[in-house]
Write a protein that holds these residues in place. Structure first.
Motif, PDB file in Angstrom:
ATOM      1  N   LEU A  66       0.826  -1.206   0.000  1.00 45.41           N
ATOM      2  CA  LEU A  66       0.000   0.000   0.000  1.00 45.41           C
ATOM      3  C   LEU A  66       0.859   1.254   0.000  1.00 45.41           C
ATOM      4  O   LEU A  66       0.571   2.217  -0.724  1.00 45.41           O
ATOM      5  CB  LEU A  66      -0.946  -0.007   1.204  1.00 45.41           C
ATOM      6  N   SER A  67       1.914   1.244   0.799  1.00 39.99           N
ATOM      7  CA  SER A  67       2.813   2.406   0.842  1.00 39.99           C
ATOM      8  C   SER A  67       3.497   2.619  -0.496  1.00 39.99           C
ATOM      9  O   SER A  67       3.602   3.759  -0.974  1.00 39.99           O
ATOM     10  CB  SER A  67       3.856   2.234   1.944  1.00 39.99           C
ATOM     11  N   ARG A  71       3.115   5.967  -2.735  1.00 35.63           N
ATOM     12  CA  ARG A  71       4.292   6.772  -3.090  1.00 35.63           C
ATOM     13  C   ARG A  71       4.520   6.773  -4.593  1.00 35.63           C
ATOM     14  O   ARG A  71       4.909   7.791  -5.171  1.00 35.63           O
ATOM     15  CB  ARG A  71       5.547   6.259  -2.373  1.00 35.63           C
ATOM     16  N   GLY A  72       4.247   5.669  -5.258  1.00 29.90           N
ATOM     17  CA  GLY A  72       4.385   5.622  -6.716  1.00 29.90           C
ATOM     18  C   GLY A  72       3.447   6.603  -7.402  1.00 29.90           C
ATOM     19  O   GLY A  72       3.830   7.297  -8.345  1.00 29.90           O
ATOM     20  N   LEU A  73       2.216   6.671  -6.920  1.00 24.30           N
ATOM     21  CA  LEU A  73       1.263   7.648  -7.465  1.00 24.30           C
ATOM     22  C   LEU A  73       1.746   9.075  -7.227  1.00 24.30           C
ATOM     23  O   LEU A  73       1.646   9.934  -8.114  1.00 24.30           O
ATOM     24  CB  LEU A  73      -0.110   7.458  -6.818  1.00 24.30           C
ATOM     25  N   GLN A  74       2.288   9.323  -6.045  1.00 25.20           N
ATOM     26  CA  GLN A  74       2.780  10.665  -5.734  1.00 25.20           C
ATOM     27  C   GLN A  74       3.979  11.042  -6.610  1.00 25.20           C
ATOM     28  O   GLN A  74       4.054  12.166  -7.106  1.00 25.20           O
ATOM     29  CB  GLN A  74       3.136  10.763  -4.257  1.00 25.20           C
ATOM     30  N   ILE A  75       4.875  10.104  -6.813  1.00 26.19           N
ATOM     31  CA  ILE A  75       6.051  10.384  -7.656  1.00 26.19           C
ATOM     32  C   ILE A  75       5.603  10.625  -9.097  1.00 26.19           C
ATOM     33  O   ILE A  75       6.097  11.534  -9.770  1.00 26.19           O
ATOM     34  CB  ILE A  75       7.078   9.239  -7.566  1.00 26.19           C
ATOM     35  N   GLN A 108      15.585  10.280  -2.712  1.00 26.36           N
ATOM     36  CA  GLN A 108      15.774   8.844  -2.915  1.00 26.36           C
ATOM     37  C   GLN A 108      14.641   8.257  -3.754  1.00 26.36           C
ATOM     38  O   GLN A 108      14.880   7.460  -4.664  1.00 26.36           O
ATOM     39  CB  GLN A 108      15.842   8.111  -1.570  1.00 26.36           C
ATOM     40  N   LEU A 109      13.411   8.648  -3.441  1.00 27.16           N
ATOM     41  CA  LEU A 109      12.260   8.152  -4.190  1.00 27.16           C
ATOM     42  C   LEU A 109      12.323   8.570  -5.655  1.00 27.16           C
ATOM     43  O   LEU A 109      12.034   7.776  -6.555  1.00 27.16           O
ATOM     44  CB  LEU A 109      10.958   8.663  -3.557  1.00 27.16           C
ATOM     45  N   MET A 110      12.709   9.813  -5.898  1.00 28.43           N
ATOM     46  CA  MET A 110      12.795  10.301  -7.270  1.00 28.43           C
ATOM     47  C   MET A 110      13.894   9.578  -8.044  1.00 28.43           C
ATOM     48  O   MET A 110      13.709   9.223  -9.210  1.00 28.43           O
ATOM     49  CB  MET A 110      13.040  11.821  -7.298  1.00 28.43           C
ATOM     50  N   GLN A 111      15.029   9.329  -7.402  1.00 28.07           N
ATOM     51  CA  GLN A 111      16.102   8.593  -8.076  1.00 28.07           C
ATOM     52  C   GLN A 111      15.656   7.180  -8.436  1.00 28.07           C
ATOM     53  O   GLN A 111      15.911   6.697  -9.538  1.00 28.07           O
ATOM     54  CB  GLN A 111      17.352   8.543  -7.195  1.00 28.07           C
ATOM     55  N   GLY A 112      14.974   6.524  -7.512  1.00 27.97           N
ATOM     56  CA  GLY A 112      14.466   5.185  -7.787  1.00 27.97           C
ATOM     57  C   GLY A 112      13.463   5.187  -8.925  1.00 27.97           C
ATOM     58  O   GLY A 112      13.489   4.303  -9.792  1.00 27.97           O
ATOM     59  N   ALA A 113      12.585   6.170  -8.937  1.00 22.63           N
ATOM     60  CA  ALA A 113      11.588   6.269 -10.003  1.00 22.63           C
ATOM     61  C   ALA A 113      12.265   6.498 -11.349  1.00 22.63           C
ATOM     62  O   ALA A 113      11.885   5.897 -12.354  1.00 22.63           O
ATOM     63  CB  ALA A 113      10.602   7.395  -9.703  1.00 22.63           C
TER      64      ALA A 113
END
Length: 130
Positions: A66-67, A71-75, A108-113
């Protein structure tokens, strides 16, 4: 009356918030059930409250999924705002992630995306060929 102008990511931000709220409600339900079970055994209120708090904090099997979905939707929403040249100060997804995760985690999230998105063209070709 000033009309609110929706940014490109408002719907994604709302969906992500709903997913995270649902996750919280799921934890609340588990906590209530744990407290009720302890109550069935005739235990004192302090033990029921302790059981509820403990159960509320125990990770559930679906928590991570779920998290990640939220977070994927937010990115993706942040990406839509960037590509659409929108003012990032009005990006609902960016503001939500910053509030919840902080600037370092956002990076970190943006780099992963970006790593995931770089592979998309290749995946599209592979799927079309197969």
């Amino acid at each position: 009356m000033k009309q609110h102008r929706k940014s490109g990511c408002d719907d994604l931000a709302q969906l992500a918030r709903s997913i995270l709220k649902g996750k919280g409600r799921l934890h609340d339900g588990v906590a209530r059930a744990a407290g009720g079970l302890v109550g069935l055994f005739g235990r004192p209120k302090i033990e029921r409250v302790f059981a509820q708090e403990l159960a509320r904090r125990v990770p559930l099997p679906v928590d991570a999924q779920l998290s990640v979905a939220a977070r994927g939707l937010q990115i993706a929403g942040i990406y839509i705002c960037v590509v659409g040249s929108r003012d990032l100060a009005d990006c609902a997804c960016l503001l939500d992630v910053l509030r919840a995760e902080g600037k370092e985690r956002l990076e970190q999230l943006m780099q992963g995306a970006m790593e995931d998105w770089r592979c998309l063209p290749r995946r599209m070709r592979d799927d079309a060929a197969g």
